[in-house]
Structure formats: structure tokens, C-alpha cells
Scaffold this motif. Structure first.
Motif, PDB file in Angstrom:
ATOM      1  N   PHE A  18       0.980  -1.444   0.066  1.00  0.00           N
ATOM      2  CA  PHE A  18       0.088   0.167  -0.118  1.00  0.00           C
ATOM      3  C   PHE A  18       0.727   1.316   0.056  1.00  0.00           C
ATOM      4  CE2 PHE A  18      -2.270   3.340   2.597  1.00  0.00           C
ATOM      5  CZ  PHE A  18      -3.285   3.492   1.746  1.00  0.00           C
ATOM      6  N   LEU A  19       1.779   1.268   0.825  1.00  0.00           N
ATOM      7  CA  LEU A  19       2.770   2.298   0.954  1.00  0.00           C
ATOM      8  C   LEU A  19       3.348   2.475  -0.439  1.00  0.00           C
ATOM      9  CD1 LEU A  19       4.361   2.050   4.602  1.00  0.00           C
ATOM     10  CD2 LEU A  19       2.849   3.857   3.577  1.00  0.00           C
ATOM     11  N   ASP A  20       3.959   1.419  -0.969  1.00  0.00           N
ATOM     12  CA  ASP A  20       4.565   1.605  -2.253  1.00  0.00           C
ATOM     13  C   ASP A  20       3.776   2.283  -3.304  1.00  0.00           C
ATOM     14  OD1 ASP A  20       7.099   0.848  -1.333  1.00  0.00           O
ATOM     15  OD2 ASP A  20       6.454  -1.484  -2.036  1.00  0.00           O
ATOM     16  N   ILE A  21       2.619   2.158  -3.268  1.00  0.00           N
ATOM     17  CA  ILE A  21       1.608   2.534  -4.558  1.00  0.00           C
ATOM     18  C   ILE A  21       1.687   3.887  -4.114  1.00  0.00           C
ATOM     19  CG2 ILE A  21      -0.680   2.462  -5.087  1.00  0.00           C
ATOM     20  CD1 ILE A  21      -0.711  -0.624  -4.809  1.00  0.00           C
ATOM     21  N   CYS A  22       1.140   4.337  -2.986  1.00  0.00           N
ATOM     22  CA  CYS A  22       0.918   5.463  -2.343  1.00  0.00           C
ATOM     23  C   CYS A  22       2.249   6.582  -2.951  1.00  0.00           C
ATOM     24  CB  CYS A  22       0.738   5.760  -1.032  1.00  0.00           C
ATOM     25  SG  CYS A  22      -1.007   5.187  -0.408  1.00  0.00           S
ATOM     26  N   TYR A  23       3.355   6.300  -2.443  1.00  0.00           N
ATOM     27  CA  TYR A  23       4.237   7.259  -2.587  1.00  0.00           C
ATOM     28  C   TYR A  23       4.843   7.219  -4.065  1.00  0.00           C
ATOM     29  CZ  TYR A  23       8.773   4.487  -1.847  1.00  0.00           C
ATOM     30  OH  TYR A  23       9.821   3.776  -1.978  1.00  0.00           O
ATOM     31  N   SER A  24       4.689   6.214  -4.679  1.00  0.00           N
ATOM     32  CA  SER A  24       5.104   5.974  -6.123  1.00  0.00           C
ATOM     33  C   SER A  24       3.979   6.989  -6.979  1.00  0.00           C
ATOM     34  CB  SER A  24       5.082   4.808  -6.505  1.00  0.00           C
ATOM     35  OG  SER A  24       5.521   4.688  -7.903  1.00  0.00           O
ATOM     36  N   SER A  25       2.721   6.984  -6.463  1.00  0.00           N
ATOM     37  CA  SER A  25       1.607   7.569  -7.199  1.00  0.00           C
ATOM     38  C   SER A  25       1.634   9.208  -6.947  1.00  0.00           C
ATOM     39  CB  SER A  25       0.462   7.117  -6.705  1.00  0.00           C
ATOM     40  OG  SER A  25       0.291   5.679  -7.303  1.00  0.00           O
ATOM     41  N   VAL A  26       2.467   9.451  -5.652  1.00  0.00           N
ATOM     42  CA  VAL A  26       2.688  10.812  -5.256  1.00  0.00           C
ATOM     43  C   VAL A  26       3.603  11.564  -6.648  1.00  0.00           C
ATOM     44  CG1 VAL A  26       3.536  12.616  -3.895  1.00  0.00           C
ATOM     45  CG2 VAL A  26       2.052  10.683  -2.841  1.00  0.00           C
ATOM     46  N   VAL A  27       4.483  10.658  -6.918  1.00  0.00           N
ATOM     47  CA  VAL A  27       5.694  11.371  -7.919  1.00  0.00           C
ATOM     48  C   VAL A  27       5.446  10.959  -9.326  1.00  0.00           C
ATOM     49  CG1 VAL A  27       8.011  10.959  -8.539  1.00  0.00           C
ATOM     50  CG2 VAL A  27       7.255  11.218  -6.017  1.00  0.00           C
ATOM     51  N   THR A  28       5.136   9.590  -9.740  1.00  0.00           N
ATOM     52  CA  THR A  28       5.377   9.206 -10.963  1.00  0.00           C
ATOM     53  C   THR A  28       4.338   9.778 -11.931  1.00  0.00           C
ATOM     54  OG1 THR A  28       6.073   7.254 -10.129  1.00  0.00           O
ATOM     55  CG2 THR A  28       5.603   7.125 -12.558  1.00  0.00           C
ATOM     56  N   PRO A  29       2.996   9.842 -11.628  1.00  0.00           N
ATOM     57  CA  PRO A  29       1.817  10.423 -12.716  1.00  0.00           C
ATOM     58  C   PRO A  29       2.283  11.899 -13.323  1.00  0.00           C
ATOM     59  CG  PRO A  29       0.695   9.440 -10.869  1.00  0.00           C
ATOM     60  CD  PRO A  29       2.185   9.415 -10.503  1.00  0.00           C
ATOM     61  N   LYS A  30       2.813  12.559 -12.318  1.00  0.00           N
ATOM     62  CA  LYS A  30       3.140  13.935 -12.620  1.00  0.00           C
ATOM     63  C   LYS A  30       4.481  13.986 -13.761  1.00  0.00           C
ATOM     64  CE  LYS A  30       3.091  18.423 -12.684  1.00  0.00           C
ATOM     65  NZ  LYS A  30       2.278  19.244 -13.533  1.00  0.00           N
ATOM     66  N   LEU A  31       5.123  12.980 -13.256  1.00  0.00           N
ATOM     67  CA  LEU A  31       6.504  12.789 -13.993  1.00  0.00           C
ATOM     68  C   LEU A  31       6.013  12.460 -15.619  1.00  0.00           C
ATOM     69  CD1 LEU A  31       9.604  12.636 -14.530  1.00  0.00           C
ATOM     70  CD2 LEU A  31       9.252  10.203 -13.602  1.00  0.00           C
ATOM     71  N   LEU A  32       5.263  11.382 -15.501  1.00  0.00           N
ATOM     72  CA  LEU A  32       4.715  11.327 -16.713  1.00  0.00           C
ATOM     73  C   LEU A  32       3.919  12.186 -17.745  1.00  0.00           C
ATOM     74  CD1 LEU A  32       3.293   7.616 -15.863  1.00  0.00           C
ATOM     75  CD2 LEU A  32       5.398   8.007 -17.070  1.00  0.00           C
ATOM     76  N   ALA A  33       3.308  12.963 -16.952  1.00  0.00           N
ATOM     77  CA  ALA A  33       2.474  13.952 -17.638  1.00  0.00           C
ATOM     78  C   ALA A  33       3.304  15.057 -18.251  1.00  0.00           C
ATOM     79  CB  ALA A  33       1.615  14.574 -16.792  1.00  0.00           C
ATOM     80  N   ASN A  34       4.487  15.364 -17.314  1.00  0.00           N
ATOM     81  CA  ASN A  34       5.377  16.301 -18.022  1.00  0.00           C
ATOM     82  C   ASN A  34       6.500  15.779 -18.938  1.00  0.00           C
ATOM     83  OD1 ASN A  34       4.678  18.290 -16.083  1.00  0.00           O
ATOM     84  ND2 ASN A  34       6.416  17.684 -14.670  1.00  0.00           N
ATOM     85  N   PHE A  35       6.297  14.522 -19.461  1.00  0.00           N
ATOM     86  CA  PHE A  35       7.257  13.898 -20.427  1.00  0.00           C
ATOM     87  C   PHE A  35       6.434  14.418 -21.798  1.00  0.00           C
ATOM     88  CE2 PHE A  35       9.364  10.577 -17.670  1.00  0.00           C
ATOM     89  CZ  PHE A  35      10.762  11.241 -17.938  1.00  0.00           C
ATOM     90  N   LEU A  36       5.208  14.611 -21.591  1.00  0.00           N
ATOM     91  CA  LEU A  36       4.436  14.619 -22.910  1.00  0.00           C
ATOM     92  C   LEU A  36       3.973  16.157 -23.009  1.00  0.00           C
ATOM     93  CD1 LEU A  36       1.795  11.696 -22.662  1.00  0.00           C
ATOM     94  CD2 LEU A  36       4.132  11.827 -23.836  1.00  0.00           C
TER      95      LEU A  36
END
Length: 319
Positions: A75-93
């Protein structure tokens, strides 16, 4: 103004209302390649950890303290990865790589909560392993459901306290430009470089509390694993000892990467590493470790493999 005391923004400057996350590269082709790679990693992270949570929750044979902690870890891994990665992915595009001031505060606060909670949860898991191997006859009376819940609650309490301190420590400083964050998310060291004030006091707070939330759990982990290794050395069963040692080695590798990269990022003199080095190191504990944890802690475990096989058989052959 005394050293370390925040300076007031000059009248020629206006407060920053947004930040620009510079990320890894401005090369469009490289950004597309990185987008594909990080999207794959994030998908594996979410599917792997969510699948582990569902498996642990639905299989009665996995309802014990060790797998309870593994479920919380997922649960923690999903949470703190989701705090960072979606914004990172959006910024690539996206051409606009900005994040609002409030969004930056929220991202940092949520990230620190979950990464600190994981640090203390790993210590709880090491203690659970110590009790299971070194005091097996007392395991049931020590690691009760109430004890497990208290350890998880304490992990989140430490996470919340550290997040409040660290986030307040950073954003109590004035930001009046520049606003380009040399990172792919709102992290403390690159934000301190943008403050238009003396950051000496803020850096001391960063070092002290970062050291506390890494070195205290790391001490518990090293002590627990040391005692476990001594107990394994006295085991008569060679096969059992070899299997336990293999499990401990894989766990310890994951823990060493997690704590090593966190300490490298936060518990060191300000400016001792370049921005690019900091980004590369932070990839491990923000993106890579959350993906690897289900494989390291769970899928190498025979009980988890058996539970997964039973679940697949029920799904594929419902009759």
C-alpha cells in the motif's frame, strides 16, 4: 539579519505562485523513450503491489503478521510512487511543466509521509522476522493483531510528524524567483536552492530529522538481522538455513538500496552532489524500489507462490 534567519523578499520581487519541474531532459525523442520506460515501471508497480494486497487479503493462509506487514508495504509503495510518477509522466508529454505552489506543498508533504512511514515499517518487519526466528515459541503472544496495528499506526505517526516538520521547514522560507526546480518532483534539496533567504537553519533541520528517520529504523533493522543471522548459524537443517539466508540476503539488499539512496540524498552537506546525480539516485527509492518490493519480499516466498497458484486456478478453472 542573523545567520540562518529567513530573509524578507525584496520589494523588487513577487512571491512565486508556481514552480517549473525541469525533469531529466528537454530532448523530445529522449522524453518519449523515458515516458515509455517509466510508464512500464509504474504499471508494474501498481499491478504488482495491488495484486499482492488482494492476494494477502483474500487468502486466509496468509493472514498472519508477516503478510499483514507486506500488505501495508505494498500500500505504501503504491501511495508514494503515485505521488511522484503520474506528474513525471505527464511532464514528459506536456510543454507546460509547471506545478502550482500549493500542488508542490501537497506533493512534498504526501511524499514525506509515505516514505517515512515505509522506513519505520521496514523496521517493524525486521523485528517481526527476529521474533519469528529467535523466539518462535513466544511469537504468537508477542506479535498479536493489536501489536501489528500499533506498529503500523506508529509508522504513520512518525511519517505525519516528519512531513509536518520538513514541509513547514521548507515552505516557511520565502520564494521570490527563480522558480525552475532542477528535479522531476518537489523535493527538499532542490527547493532549498530556490529560496531567497539564508537556508542554513533549514538545512540543519533537514539533516537532523532525515538522520533520525533513517538511522533509527536502520539500527533496529541491522540489530534484528544480526541476531537472526546468529540464530540461523545455529540451525541444524542445512536446507532450511540456506533458504532463510537467501531470503534474508534479498531483503537486506532491498533495504540497503532504500536507506542508502535516502541517506545519500538528504543526510549530506548541501550542494555536495550535482542536480543530475541527485535525480538519478532518487529514482531508486521513488520509482525502482516500489516496483521491486513485491518480487523481493513476496514472490520469492513459497507460501505466496502457492497462494498465487491457488488464486489463478480458481480464476482460470472456476468449475
Amino acid at each position: 539579519m542573523t545567520p540562518g534567519e529567513p530573509a524578507l523578499a525584496s520589494g523588487n520581487h513577487t512571491p512565486v505562485t508556481e514552480f517549473i519541474l525541469l525533469g531529466f531532459s528537454s530532448d523530445p525523442e529522449l522524453q518519449k523513450l523515458l515516458f515509455g520506460a517509466f510508464l512500464f515501471i509504474y504499471t508494474v508497480t501498481v499491478v504488482g503491489n495491488l495484486g499482492m494486497m488482494v492476494l494477502i487479503f483474500t487468502d486466509p493462509r496468509l493472514h498472519n503478521p508477516m503478510y499483514f506487514f507486506l500488505g501495508v508495504l505494498s500500500f505504501l509503495d503504491i501511495c508514494y510512487s503515485s505521488v511522484v510518477t503520474p506528474k513525471l509522466l505527464a511532464n514528459f508529454l506536456a510543454s507546460d511543466k509547471s506545478i502550482s505552489f500549493e500542488g508542490c506543498v501537497a506533493q512534498l508533504a504526501l511524499f514525506v509521509v509515505h516514505v517515512t512511514a515505509e522506513s519505520f515499517l521496514l523496521a517493524s518487519m525486521a523485528y517481526d522476522l527476529f521474533v519469528a526466528i529467535c523466539q518462535p515459541l513466544r511469537y504468537g503472544s508477542i506479535m498479536t493483531q493489536g501489536t501489528c496495528l500499533q506498529l503500523v499506526a506508529a509508522s504513520y505517526a512518525f511519517g505525519g510528524a516528519n512531513s509536518a516538520i520538513q514541509t513547514g521547514n521548507v515552505f516557511a522560507l520565502p520564494f521570490c524567483g527563480p522558480k525552475q526546480v532542477a528535479h522531476y518532483f518537489c523535493d527538499i534539496p532542490p527547493l532549498l536552492r530556490l529560496a531567497c533567504a539564508n537556508t542554513a537553519r533549514a538545512e540543519v533541520v533537514l539533516y537532523i530529522f532525515s538522520a533520525l528517520v533513517t538511522l533509527l529504523p536502520a539500527t533496529v533493522i541491522l540489530t534484528s538481522y544480526g541476531l537472526v543471522l546468529l540464530a540461523l548459524g545455529r540451525m541444524r537443517s542445512g536446507a532450511g538455513r540456506e533458504r532463510a539466508l537467501s531470503t534474508c540476503a534479498s531483503h537486506f539488499l532491498a533495504i540497503a538500496i532504500f536507506y542508502g539512496t535516502v541517506v545519500f540524498t538528504y543526510v549530506q552537506p548541501h550542494g555536495s552532489t550535482g542536480d543530475s546525480n541527485g535525480q538519478v539516485v532518487s529514482i531508486f527509492y521513488t520509482i525502482i524500489i516500489p516496483m521491486l518490493n513485491p518480487f523481493i519480499y513476496s514472490l520469492r516466498n513459497k507460501e505466496v507462490k502457492d497462494a498465487l497458484q491457488r488464486r489463478l486456478q480458481v480464476t482460470i478453472l472456476p468449475c
